[in-house]
Scaffold this motif. Structure first.
Motif, PDB file in Angstrom:
ATOM      1  N   LEU A  40      -1.350 -22.838  12.094  1.00  0.00           N
ATOM      2  CA  LEU A  40      -1.364 -21.469  12.587  1.00  0.00           C
ATOM      3  C   LEU A  40      -2.806 -20.983  12.721  1.00  0.00           C
ATOM      4  N   LEU A  41      -3.611 -21.242  11.727  1.00  0.00           N
ATOM      5  CA  LEU A  41      -5.006 -20.819  11.802  1.00  0.00           C
ATOM      6  C   LEU A  41      -5.762 -21.549  12.901  1.00  0.00           C
ATOM      7  N   ILE A  42      -5.457 -22.811  13.090  1.00  0.00           N
ATOM      8  CA  ILE A  42      -6.166 -23.591  14.099  1.00  0.00           C
ATOM      9  C   ILE A  42      -5.778 -23.153  15.509  1.00  0.00           C
ATOM     10  N   TRP A  78      -3.835 -20.447  16.542  1.00  0.00           N
ATOM     11  CA  TRP A  78      -3.695 -19.024  16.848  1.00  0.00           C
ATOM     12  C   TRP A  78      -4.981 -18.269  16.558  1.00  0.00           C
ATOM     13  N   ALA A  79      -5.453 -18.342  15.347  1.00  0.00           N
ATOM     14  CA  ALA A  79      -6.635 -17.569  14.969  1.00  0.00           C
ATOM     15  C   ALA A  79      -7.919 -18.162  15.558  1.00  0.00           C
ATOM     16  N   GLY A  80      -7.959 -19.469  15.730  1.00  0.00           N
ATOM     17  CA  GLY A  80      -9.151 -20.099  16.288  1.00  0.00           C
ATOM     18  C   GLY A  80      -9.493 -19.602  17.686  1.00  0.00           C
ATOM     19  N   PRO A  81      -8.568 -19.703  18.631  1.00  0.00           N
ATOM     20  CA  PRO A  81      -8.863 -19.188  19.979  1.00  0.00           C
ATOM     21  C   PRO A  81      -9.127 -17.683  20.020  1.00  0.00           C
ATOM     22  N   LEU A  82      -8.419 -16.919  19.187  1.00  0.00           N
ATOM     23  CA  LEU A  82      -8.687 -15.487  19.151  1.00  0.00           C
ATOM     24  C   LEU A  82     -10.095 -15.207  18.636  1.00  0.00           C
ATOM     25  N   ALA A  83     -10.505 -15.914  17.597  1.00  0.00           N
ATOM     26  CA  ALA A  83     -11.853 -15.723  17.056  1.00  0.00           C
ATOM     27  C   ALA A  83     -12.912 -16.140  18.074  1.00  0.00           C
ATOM     28  N   LEU A  84     -12.670 -17.232  18.785  1.00  0.00           N
ATOM     29  CA  LEU A  84     -13.624 -17.653  19.809  1.00  0.00           C
ATOM     30  C   LEU A  84     -13.734 -16.629  20.936  1.00  0.00           C
ATOM     31  N   PHE A  85     -12.592 -16.161  21.424  1.00  0.00           N
ATOM     32  CA  PHE A  85     -12.616 -15.192  22.522  1.00  0.00           C
ATOM     33  C   PHE A  85     -13.278 -13.895  22.106  1.00  0.00           C
ATOM     34  N   TRP A  86     -12.835 -13.301  20.981  1.00  0.00           N
ATOM     35  CA  TRP A  86     -13.387 -12.014  20.576  1.00  0.00           C
ATOM     36  C   TRP A  86     -14.826 -12.142  20.103  1.00  0.00           C
ATOM     37  N   GLY A  87     -15.189 -13.296  19.545  1.00  0.00           N
ATOM     38  CA  GLY A  87     -16.593 -13.535  19.209  1.00  0.00           C
ATOM     39  C   GLY A  87     -17.458 -13.537  20.450  1.00  0.00           C
ATOM     40  N   TRP A  88     -17.008 -14.270  21.477  1.00  0.00           N
ATOM     41  CA  TRP A  88     -17.750 -14.279  22.742  1.00  0.00           C
ATOM     42  C   TRP A  88     -17.790 -12.880  23.336  1.00  0.00           C
ATOM     43  N   TYR A  89     -16.678 -12.181  23.310  1.00  0.00           N
ATOM     44  CA  TYR A  89     -16.601 -10.859  23.930  1.00  0.00           C
ATOM     45  C   TYR A  89     -17.621  -9.907  23.320  1.00  0.00           C
TER      46      TYR A  89
END
Length: 93
Positions: free
Chosen positions: A4-6, A8-19
């Protein structure tokens, strides 16, 4: 839970980090995190969706929240016996 962390949270963290890095132009010397790239990406999305590029980030945030709620509801439903037993043990302890 690790998956779940890999996935779900991984892509969200990457996107919002970039944003947020590109929104504040913290580029670290790369074009990828620059404000120009941020504006270009949302201009392309705006043209594809035929809408104002400034309206896309709130829609993406709302979609992330709704998807997260659905995901956690599915997880709670799958683990309802564990949750119920844990709550019952706490009541009688």
């Amino acid at each position: 839970m690790r998956y779940l962390l890999i996935f779900w949270a991984g892509p969200l963290a990457l996107f919002w980090g970039w944003y947020f890095l590109s929104l504040n132009d913290v580029s670290f010397g790369t074009v990828f995190f620059s404000r120009q790239m941020h504006d270009l990406v949302f201009a392309v999305y705006g043209n594809v969706l035929d809408m104002d590029p400034q309206a896309i980030p709130p829609l993406a945030a709302r979609a992330c929240v709704v998807d997260s709620l659905i995901l956690f509801a599915i997880l709670a439903f799958r683990r309802r016996r564990e949750i119920r037993c844990r709550r019952g043990r706490e009541r009688y302890s």
